[in-house]
Write a protein that holds these residues in place. Structure first.
Motif, PDB file in Angstrom:
ATOM      1  N   MET A   1       0.842  -1.193   0.000  1.00 57.16           N
ATOM      2  CA  MET A   1       0.000   0.000   0.000  1.00 57.16           C
ATOM      3  C   MET A   1       0.873   1.238   0.000  1.00 57.16           C
ATOM      4  N   ALA A   2       0.562   2.183  -0.884  1.00 55.99           N
ATOM      5  CA  ALA A   2       1.317   3.431  -0.961  1.00 55.99           C
ATOM      6  C   ALA A   2       0.420   4.594  -0.560  1.00 55.99           C
ATOM      7  N   ARG A   3       1.049   5.665  -0.109  1.00 58.93           N
ATOM      8  CA  ARG A   3       0.301   6.879   0.203  1.00 58.93           C
ATOM      9  C   ARG A   3       0.379   7.812  -1.003  1.00 58.93           C
ATOM     10  N   ILE A   4      -0.783   8.185  -1.510  1.00 58.94           N
ATOM     11  CA  ILE A   4      -0.869   9.031  -2.685  1.00 58.94           C
ATOM     12  C   ILE A   4      -1.453  10.380  -2.286  1.00 58.94           C
ATOM     13  N   LEU A   5      -0.768  11.451  -2.623  1.00 63.22           N
ATOM     14  CA  LEU A   5      -1.280  12.790  -2.365  1.00 63.22           C
ATOM     15  C   LEU A   5      -2.072  13.258  -3.582  1.00 63.22           C
ATOM     16  N   LEU A   6      -3.352  13.576  -3.361  1.00 64.99           N
ATOM     17  CA  LEU A   6      -4.246  14.045  -4.416  1.00 64.99           C
ATOM     18  C   LEU A   6      -4.479  15.531  -4.220  1.00 64.99           C
ATOM     19  N   VAL A   7      -4.279  16.304  -5.292  1.00 62.93           N
ATOM     20  CA  VAL A   7      -4.364  17.761  -5.178  1.00 62.93           C
ATOM     21  C   VAL A   7      -5.309  18.302  -6.257  1.00 62.93           C
ATOM     22  N   ASP A   8      -6.406  18.914  -5.830  1.00 67.60           N
ATOM     23  CA  ASP A   8      -7.371  19.497  -6.776  1.00 67.60           C
ATOM     24  C   ASP A   8      -8.280  20.426  -6.000  1.00 67.60           C
ATOM     25  N   ASP A   9      -8.652  21.562  -6.597  1.00 66.75           N
ATOM     26  CA  ASP A   9      -9.557  22.480  -5.917  1.00 66.75           C
ATOM     27  C   ASP A   9     -11.016  22.075  -6.054  1.00 66.75           C
ATOM     28  N   ASP A  10     -11.280  21.016  -6.829  1.00 66.32           N
ATOM     29  CA  ASP A  10     -12.636  20.486  -7.003  1.00 66.32           C
ATOM     30  C   ASP A  10     -12.868  19.391  -5.953  1.00 66.32           C
ATOM     31  N   ALA A  11     -13.655  19.708  -4.928  1.00 69.55           N
ATOM     32  CA  ALA A  11     -13.858  18.770  -3.820  1.00 69.55           C
ATOM     33  C   ALA A  11     -14.502  17.473  -4.289  1.00 69.55           C
ATOM     34  N   SER A  12     -15.437  17.560  -5.231  1.00 66.58           N
ATOM     35  CA  SER A  12     -16.125  16.348  -5.698  1.00 66.58           C
ATOM     36  C   SER A  12     -15.157  15.429  -6.436  1.00 66.58           C
ATOM     37  N   LEU A  13     -14.257  16.006  -7.238  1.00 70.17           N
ATOM     38  CA  LEU A  13     -13.276  15.181  -7.952  1.00 70.17           C
ATOM     39  C   LEU A  13     -12.294  14.562  -6.965  1.00 70.17           C
ATOM     40  N   LEU A  14     -11.921  15.312  -5.945  1.00 71.57           N
ATOM     41  CA  LEU A  14     -11.035  14.757  -4.922  1.00 71.57           C
ATOM     42  C   LEU A  14     -11.650  13.521  -4.278  1.00 71.57           C
ATOM     43  N   GLU A  15     -12.946  13.574  -4.003  1.00 74.70           N
ATOM     44  CA  GLU A  15     -13.627  12.431  -3.390  1.00 74.70           C
ATOM     45  C   GLU A  15     -13.610  11.222  -4.320  1.00 74.70           C
ATOM     46  N   VAL A  16     -13.858  11.468  -5.603  1.00 77.65           N
ATOM     47  CA  VAL A  16     -13.858  10.375  -6.586  1.00 77.65           C
ATOM     48  C   VAL A  16     -12.464   9.758  -6.700  1.00 77.65           C
ATOM     49  N   LEU A  17     -11.444  10.615  -6.777  1.00 79.47           N
ATOM     50  CA  LEU A  17     -10.077  10.116  -6.882  1.00 79.47           C
ATOM     51  C   LEU A  17      -9.684   9.325  -5.631  1.00 79.47           C
ATOM     52  N   ALA A  18     -10.018   9.866  -4.474  1.00 82.37           N
ATOM     53  CA  ALA A  18      -9.670   9.188  -3.226  1.00 82.37           C
ATOM     54  C   ALA A  18     -10.315   7.814  -3.152  1.00 82.37           C
ATOM     55  N   LEU A  19     -11.583   7.727  -3.529  1.00 79.62           N
ATOM     56  CA  LEU A  19     -12.289   6.446  -3.498  1.00 79.62           C
ATOM     57  C   LEU A  19     -11.628   5.442  -4.441  1.00 79.62           C
ATOM     58  N   ALA A  20     -11.277   5.890  -5.648  1.00 78.33           N
ATOM     59  CA  ALA A  20     -10.663   4.994  -6.634  1.00 78.33           C
ATOM     60  C   ALA A  20      -9.310   4.481  -6.137  1.00 78.33           C
ATOM     61  N   PHE A  21      -8.504   5.352  -5.584  1.00 82.20           N
ATOM     62  CA  PHE A  21      -7.185   4.927  -5.108  1.00 82.20           C
ATOM     63  C   PHE A  21      -7.295   4.049  -3.860  1.00 82.20           C
ATOM     64  N   GLN A  22      -8.250   4.345  -3.005  1.00 81.43           N
ATOM     65  CA  GLN A  22      -8.446   3.511  -1.820  1.00 81.43           C
ATOM     66  C   GLN A  22      -8.937   2.122  -2.208  1.00 81.43           C
ATOM     67  N   GLU A  23      -9.827   2.054  -3.191  1.00 87.00           N
ATOM     68  CA  GLU A  23     -10.296   0.745  -3.661  1.00 87.00           C
ATOM     69  C   GLU A  23      -9.169  -0.049  -4.302  1.00 87.00           C
ATOM     70  N   ALA A  24      -8.162   0.673  -4.843  1.00 86.78           N
ATOM     71  CA  ALA A  24      -7.005   0.008  -5.443  1.00 86.78           C
ATOM     72  C   ALA A  24      -5.969  -0.386  -4.387  1.00 86.78           C
ATOM     73  N   GLY A  25      -6.267  -0.092  -3.117  1.00 86.35           N
ATOM     74  CA  GLY A  25      -5.386  -0.523  -2.039  1.00 86.35           C
ATOM     75  C   GLY A  25      -4.424   0.513  -1.509  1.00 86.35           C
ATOM     76  N   HIS A  26      -4.609   1.770  -1.904  1.00 88.38           N
ATOM     77  CA  HIS A  26      -3.704   2.821  -1.462  1.00 88.38           C
ATOM     78  C   HIS A  26      -4.326   3.661  -0.344  1.00 88.38           C
ATOM     79  N   ALA A  27      -3.465   4.297   0.428  1.00 93.88           N
ATOM     80  CA  ALA A  27      -3.915   5.315   1.369  1.00 93.88           C
ATOM     81  C   ALA A  27      -3.811   6.657   0.651  1.00 93.88           C
ATOM     82  N   THR A  28      -4.676   7.592   0.979  1.00 90.79           N
ATOM     83  CA  THR A  28      -4.666   8.870   0.279  1.00 90.79           C
ATOM     84  C   THR A  28      -4.575  10.054   1.240  1.00 90.79           C
ATOM     85  N   LEU A  29      -3.950  11.090   0.744  1.00 94.56           N
ATOM     86  CA  LEU A  29      -3.918  12.399   1.394  1.00 94.56           C
ATOM     87  C   LEU A  29      -4.518  13.382   0.397  1.00 94.56           C
ATOM     88  N   SER A  30      -5.172  14.423   0.865  1.00 92.52           N
ATOM     89  CA  SER A  30      -5.815  15.366  -0.038  1.00 92.52           C
ATOM     90  C   SER A  30      -5.444  16.798   0.296  1.00 92.52           C
TER      91      SER A  30
END
Length: 232
Positions: A1-30
């Motif tokens: 599992m890797a920690r991925i930093l997601l950066v975007d001013d669109d809160a809804s896109l951040l949620e979608v990205l975080a969910l996709a990466f978490q489902e792929a087994g990663h931890a996320t930071l936003s």
């Protein structure tokens, strides 16, 4: 599992990205902007950064520039809705490892990040230091992703190093852009192969800063590139 930093001013896109990466087994930071992202990179040391270009304040290009100027080689992928070759080239010139235009396939984004993580993991998990790759005054250390030219350190990104390594390991052989992308990325995702031209241009510029006469990476029109080995 890797920690991925997601950066975007669109809160809804951040949620979608975080969910996709978490489902792929990663931890996320936003983070919602580049300033917050820069602080998180320094504090949390994520394994990769996925960053939007168009943000208020410190945008994605500026974040990339700041990180590379500070010597931070964290793998970084830029996302943008401005699908132009100029923007793509600018992002890569600033040191980004990849560039994806919106709208994009989540599967492709995950594959690109996974490829970057695999290369980094192989490097970090190496038990013994491999023998350096040498050609005349050029010396490559795969475990440290370090390039020395005439004894001087040349700062390169992970992708730039892999491209130079692919060429130097196969002296005098012509490698197509598609073949180079396959070696460098380690995946089969479809990308525009002109990206290779940008990587090569950056490598040439960096090596020419050490030796203005450097001309060992040759363009073979209609075929690709080759590295002319140093003789003697």
């Amino acid at each position: 599992m890797a920690r991925i930093l997601l950066v975007d001013d669109d809160a809804s896109l951040l949620e979608v990205l975080a969910l996709a990466f978490q489902e792929a087994g990663h931890a996320t930071l936003s983070a919602r902007d580049g300033t917050a992202a820069l602080a998180l990179v320094r504090k949390e040391r994520p394994e990769a950064v996925v960053c939007d270009v168009n943000m208020p304040g410190l945008d994605g290009f500026s974040l990339c520039r700041r990180l590379r100027e500070q010597g931070d080689a964290v793998p970084l992928i830029l996302l943008t809705s401005r699908d132009s070759e100029i923007d793509e080239t600018l992002g890569l010139d600033l040191g980004a490892d990849d560039y994806i235009a919106k709208p994009f396939s989540m599967r492709v984004l995950l594959a690109r990040v996974a490829a970057l993580l695999r290369r980094d993991a192989l490097r970090r998990k190496a038990e013994a230091e491999p023998a350096p790759i040498e050609s005349g005054p050029l010396k490559l250390s795969p475990d440290r992703l370090e390039v020395l030219f005439h004894g001087r350190h040349v700062a390169v990104t992970v992708t730039e190093f892999r491209l130079l390594e692919a060429l130097v390991r196969r002296p005098d052989l012509v490698l197509s852009r598609a073949r180079l992308l396959s070696i460098v990325r380690g995946d089969d995702t479809v990308v525009v192969d002109r990206i290779v031209d940008t990587y090569v241009r950056r490598l040439r510029r960096k090596l020419e800063q050490v030796d203005p006469t450097f001309d060992r990476i040759e363009t073979v029109i209609g075929a690709g590139y080759r590295f002319r080995a140093f003789r003697g």
